[in-house]
Write an enzyme that holds these catalytic residues in place. Structure first.
Site, PDB file in Angstrom:
ATOM      1  N   TYR A 125     -26.100   7.820  65.208  1.00  0.00           N
ATOM      2  CA  TYR A 125     -24.984   8.465  64.524  1.00  0.00           C
ATOM      3  C   TYR A 125     -23.647   8.186  65.205  1.00  0.00           C
ATOM      4  CZ  TYR A 125     -28.062  11.111  61.408  1.00  0.00           C
ATOM      5  OH  TYR A 125     -28.963  11.473  60.446  1.00  0.00           O
ATOM      6  N   LYS A 173     -39.505   8.697  70.918  1.00  0.00           N
ATOM      7  CA  LYS A 173     -40.315   7.543  70.532  1.00  0.00           C
ATOM      8  C   LYS A 173     -40.337   6.560  71.697  1.00  0.00           C
ATOM      9  CE  LYS A 173     -42.763   5.345  67.361  1.00  0.00           C
ATOM     10  NZ  LYS A 173     -44.084   5.840  66.908  1.00  0.00           N
ATOM     11  N   ASP A 206     -43.413  10.905  65.525  1.00  0.00           N
ATOM     12  CA  ASP A 206     -44.253  10.879  64.331  1.00  0.00           C
ATOM     13  C   ASP A 206     -45.416  11.859  64.466  1.00  0.00           C
ATOM     14  OD1 ASP A 206     -44.762   9.033  66.349  1.00  0.00           O
ATOM     15  OD2 ASP A 206     -45.824   7.642  65.064  1.00  0.00           O
ATOM     16  N   ASP A 230     -32.091  15.348  63.378  1.00  0.00           N
ATOM     17  CA  ASP A 230     -31.691  15.538  61.988  1.00  0.00           C
ATOM     18  C   ASP A 230     -32.921  15.629  61.087  1.00  0.00           C
ATOM     19  OD1 ASP A 230     -30.165  15.759  59.724  1.00  0.00           O
ATOM     20  OD2 ASP A 230     -29.429  13.708  59.749  1.00  0.00           O
TER      21      ASP A 230
END
Length: 264
Positions: A125, A173, A206, A230
């Protein structure tokens, strides 16, 4: 009685209607407010040549607190997100998004009480992107820093301690994004050592999404890089009835802007 001067940004689309209702609710508490109304969003582009006039930022800097309605963000084209611009310009680095079950609101679970703490100024972002071959390939740069990671993780632990929370989970991740999320995770582990009274764990993003759907009662405070924050915070709001009952706070060291998390 103390009067609280607050920057009030009605926003656009459904924003003015929602903010008007919010004002009536807040004023009904008996607390005294002095609303400093400021215009921002798609509807003021023709008037100011920008969706975020500098006067809006100056007002928040002066008043220290703002209440903002939803603001339109064009998809794929047009100006950048006003929400993101406010967060970066004022260094509101912690985005606090509680997801709490409310009696009477239909949802799949009861007793949900999860707080997502999203890093608010870095990651994808940051908006550092460009066309490599126009219409064929584009590139974006994801920035994760030690400073940005440390302060948002510290915020999550301080929030947990101040509010009697039991656990902080760092979401990442790092198995694939070894440099960026690897740094975020390493810093989170370092910060966690300073808070022995708060349990700490980490989850791959995930897997985190799957576990939130299957057994959300196991989770308490989540801390996440910007993009994951987000996405996962929206998932959390889905556990308690949707974005319409999900509040958001953008918090820095001296300033804060409160808002709904949904769009206009």
């Amino acid at each position: 009685m103390t009067t609280h001067r607050v920057t009030l940004i009605p926003g656009d689309g459904t924003g003015p209607e929602l903010v008007d209702a919010t004002r009536r609710v807040l004023e009904a508490t008996g607390v005294s407010f002095d609303w400093d109304v400021q215009e921002a969003g798609a509807d003021v582009m023709d008037k100011y040549g920008t969706p975020l006039p500098e006067a809006v930022l100056d007002s928040i800097r002066e008043n220290k607190v703002g209440l903002k309605g939803p603001i339109t963000t064009p998809v794929g084209t047009g100006f950048r997100s006003v929400n993101v611009a406010i967060r970066k310009a004022l260094d509101l680095y912690a985005n606090l998004r509680p997801a709490r079950h409310m009696p009477g609101v239909r949802s799949r679970y009861e007793d949900i009480d999860i707080v997502a703490v999203r890093e608010n100024t870095e990651g994808l972002y940051a908006g550092i992107e460009h066309d490599v071959i126009p219409g064929e390939a584009a590139e974006t740069i994801r920035i994760i820093t030690r400073k940005g990671s440390e302060r948002v993780v510290r915020f999550a632990f301080e929030y947990a301690r101040a509010n009697g929370r039991r656990k902080v989970t760092a979401v990442h991740k790092a198995n694939i994004l070894k440099a960026t999320d690897g740094l975020f995770l390493a810093v989170a582990r370092e910060v966690a050592e300073r808070y022995p009274d708060i349990a700490f764990e980490d989850r791959i993003v995930d897997n985190m999404c799957m576990q939130l759907v299957q057994r959300p009662l196991e989770y308490d405070v989540l801390v996440l890089p910007n993009l994951f924050g987000d996405i996962v915070s929206d998932l959390c709001s889905g556990l308690v009835g949707g974005l319409g009952v999900a509040p958001g706070a953008n918090i820095g060291d001296e300033l804060a802007v409160f808002e709904p998390v949904h769009g206009s």
